[in-house]
Write a protein that holds these residues in place. Structure first.
Motif, PDB file in Angstrom:
ATOM      1  N   ALA A 110       0.734  -1.271   0.182  1.00  0.00           N
ATOM      2  CA  ALA A 110      -0.010   0.039   0.041  1.00  0.00           C
ATOM      3  C   ALA A 110       0.824   1.160   0.046  1.00  0.00           C
ATOM      4  CB  ALA A 110      -1.065  -0.067   1.257  1.00  0.00           C
ATOM      5  N   PRO A 111       1.596   1.678  -1.197  1.00  0.00           N
ATOM      6  CA  PRO A 111       2.385   2.835  -1.333  1.00  0.00           C
ATOM      7  C   PRO A 111       1.336   3.886  -1.314  1.00  0.00           C
ATOM      8  CG  PRO A 111       2.402   1.533  -3.212  1.00  0.00           C
ATOM      9  CD  PRO A 111       1.637   0.796  -2.328  1.00  0.00           C
ATOM     10  N   LEU A 112       1.912   5.234  -0.824  1.00  0.00           N
ATOM     11  CA  LEU A 112       1.163   6.381  -1.094  1.00  0.00           C
ATOM     12  C   LEU A 112       1.487   6.766  -2.604  1.00  0.00           C
ATOM     13  CD1 LEU A 112       2.274   8.510   2.016  1.00  0.00           C
ATOM     14  CD2 LEU A 112       0.067   8.291   1.246  1.00  0.00           C
ATOM     15  N   LEU A 113       0.725   6.282  -3.516  1.00  0.00           N
ATOM     16  CA  LEU A 113       1.258   6.356  -4.951  1.00  0.00           C
ATOM     17  C   LEU A 113       1.626   7.849  -5.323  1.00  0.00           C
ATOM     18  CD1 LEU A 113      -2.353   4.358  -6.019  1.00  0.00           C
ATOM     19  CD2 LEU A 113       0.252   3.554  -5.711  1.00  0.00           C
TER      20      LEU A 113
ATOM     21  N   ASN B   2      -5.567   6.284 -10.497  1.00  0.00           N
ATOM     22  CA  ASN B   2      -6.029   4.858 -11.067  1.00  0.00           C
ATOM     23  C   ASN B   2      -4.850   3.909 -11.191  1.00  0.00           C
ATOM     24  OD1 ASN B   2      -6.433   2.462 -12.513  1.00  0.00           O
ATOM     25  ND2 ASN B   2      -8.727   3.281 -12.736  1.00  0.00           N
ATOM     26  N   PRO B   3      -4.512   2.840 -10.474  1.00  0.00           N
ATOM     27  CA  PRO B   3      -3.447   1.911 -10.360  1.00  0.00           C
ATOM     28  C   PRO B   3      -3.106   1.311 -11.556  1.00  0.00           C
ATOM     29  CG  PRO B   3      -5.027   1.138  -8.797  1.00  0.00           C
ATOM     30  CD  PRO B   3      -5.328   2.318  -9.326  1.00  0.00           C
TER      31      PRO B   3
ATOM     32  N   LEU C 295      -0.100   4.788 -13.850  1.00  0.00           N
ATOM     33  CA  LEU C 295       1.122   4.747 -13.196  1.00  0.00           C
ATOM     34  C   LEU C 295       2.350   4.041 -14.022  1.00  0.00           C
ATOM     35  CD1 LEU C 295       0.006   3.221  -9.526  1.00  0.00           C
ATOM     36  CD2 LEU C 295       0.625   5.750 -10.178  1.00  0.00           C
ATOM     37  N   SER C 296       1.810   3.854 -15.264  1.00  0.00           N
ATOM     38  CA  SER C 296       2.869   3.480 -16.008  1.00  0.00           C
ATOM     39  C   SER C 296       3.910   4.344 -16.400  1.00  0.00           C
ATOM     40  CB  SER C 296       2.227   3.061 -17.560  1.00  0.00           C
ATOM     41  OG  SER C 296       1.184   1.961 -17.295  1.00  0.00           O
TER      42      SER C 296
END
Ligand code: CO
Length: 442
Positions: free
Chosen positions: A117-120, A176-177, A181-182
């Motif tokens: 659970a990173p801080l994205l 949105n993961p 995030l790419s």
């Protein structure tokens, strides 16, 4: 307890051993390699679990994937019980998918999966390197595992410009993961991860078959503040505890021992950030079988071994939440936690932390003997806390367990913040606990 040093006390020396550990360990596999190297320099020898256990007392360690367990039976007997320190080698991050190569509007990208659970948001707009391990096949011999580490600015996850996201400051950033995030890693349409790895490892690209690779921030740890009292670094959760545990074990074995001295053990597990359920995780069999094999090698039978466990103690060392100066209301008002005011005992009645009163008494005594201040954490009733390997190992082994750790801000950020002095106090305290007397019965 709750004794605090004079405010504004700066670190006398930078925590250089911790800084070098963090820099050496961008992945759990590198953390294990660094821990093993430090232990080997102090005479610890590696045990291979597929071979018979060494029967002669000595300093030993065992590696299973991203986990390492180390102990010493030199001059000691497990019949006096074990003193265990548990921590975790993994940190939340972003990991490369099995088929990651993507193209979009002229960019070469790599698809990633979120680990833990990173801080994205903390991963945006950073220059990122790549590390982990790669399975390589060979013509006629067995496949090998290669450690990989690329400390070059390879990747970046660019944040959307504010002009295209006008509400972001008022409404918050929504990521949105899957879609946001790419990372980009160039413009050359022929870029591919297996081609890149093959070149780095100097093997044909067809022999790169599988990997466990993750991104890391290239910005090095820094002693921070006008008074040099703070440490900014990646992976403070939980390499601070790993480094302190390794140092504490080295300190503990340097002291005298006899047959009534407990056996000091440190266990640095992978996969805590995803629930510990794995062959190398704290919920698996690794520690259970290692402790039993230590006892068998020392001539104990199963009953002796179970009796030894009953007199054992485990400290689960992991990060604690410092009270945030900008969000003090998020914390339990009677349990404010300060940076630089010593390690934190963590309590939770729902057993998210395993701490119990007799365990606290042992830690308080060790803190008194080493002149280390302690703080006590309890979370707000309307704010559920995190958890650690403490409850997992307590349930798995039935060993009395205490949750303890260094306070920090920005937990699970790509770059976290703690005191520059607390990690040294943790090492001193853990070294004392590793040599403390056997526990009374329950
Ligand atoms: Co942690």
């Amino acid at each position: 307890m709750d004794r605090h040093p004079a405010p504004g006390t700066p670190a006398s020396d930078p925590p250089s051993s911790l800084i070098s550990f963090v820099e050496a360990a961008p992945s759990p596999f590198h953390a294990v390699a660094e821990a093993a190297a430090r232990l080997q320099a102090e005479g610890f020898e590696q045990v291979l679990e597929h071979l018979p256990w060494p029967t002669a007392p000595g300093r030993h360690f065992l590696v299973r994937d991203g986990s390492i367990v180390a102990w010493s039976t030199e001059g000691r007997s497990p019949s006096a019980g074990f003193r265990l320190i548990g921590a975790h080698t993994d940190s939340p991050n972003l990991r490369i998918r099995p088929r990651p190569d993507r193209r979009s509007v002229g960019f070469a990208q790599l698809a990633v999966e979120v680990y833990g659970a990173p801080l994205l948001n903390s991963w945006l707009d950073r220059d990122l390197g790549l590390s982990g391990r790669v399975a390589v096949t060979h013509d006629r011999s067995a496949p090998t595992i290669e450690l990989v580490r690329v400390d070059e600015p390879l990747l970046r996850i660019p944040q959307l410009a504010i002009h295209l996201d006008r509400g972001v400051s008022a409404e918050g950033l929504v990521l949105n993961p899957q879609t946001h995030l790419s990372p980009v890693w160039g413009l050359d349409p022929s870029l591919s991860i297996s081609g890149f790895l093959a070149e780095r490892l100097d093997v044909p690209s067809s022999s790169i078959v599988s990997w466990e690779l993750m991104l890391h921030d290239l910005c090095p740890p820094a002693v921070l503040g006008a008074d040099h009292s703070l440490l900014a670094a990646p992976r403070i959760d939980n390499l601070v505890s790993c480094e302190a545990a390794v140092g504490a074990l080295i300190d503990a074995v340097g002291r005298g021992a006899d047959a009534d001295t407990t056996v000091p053990v440190i266990c640095l597990f992978d996969h805590e950030e995803v629930g510990s359920e794995s062959a190398s995780g704290a919920a698996g069999s690794i520690l259970v079988s290692i402790l039993e094999r230590i006892s068998i090698a020392a001539g104990l039978d199963r009953d002796d071994h179970l009796a030894a466990l009953a007199g054992s103690l485990c400290v689960s060392a992991d990060g604690a939440h410092a009270t945030h100066p900008n969000y003090a209301e998020r914390h339990e008002p009677g349990h404010q936690i300060l940076l630089g005011a010593g390690p934190v005992l963590k309590h939770n009645e729902s057993r998210r932390y395993a701490t119990d009163p007799l365990g606290v008494a042992v830690v308080v005594e060790a803190a008194r003997e080493t002149d280390v201040a302690l703080q006590q954490f309890s979370s707000r009733g309307d704010m559920p806390c995190g958890s650690t390997i403490g409850p997992v190992t307590a349930a798995r082994l039935g060993v009395r367990t205490v949750d303890l750790g260094v306070a920090q801000l920005s937990m699970h950020s790509a770059r976290e913040l703690c005191s520059a002095t607390d990690p040294l106090l943790l090492r001193r305290l853990l070294g004392q606990i590793l040599t403390s007397s056997p526990l009374p019965g329950r």
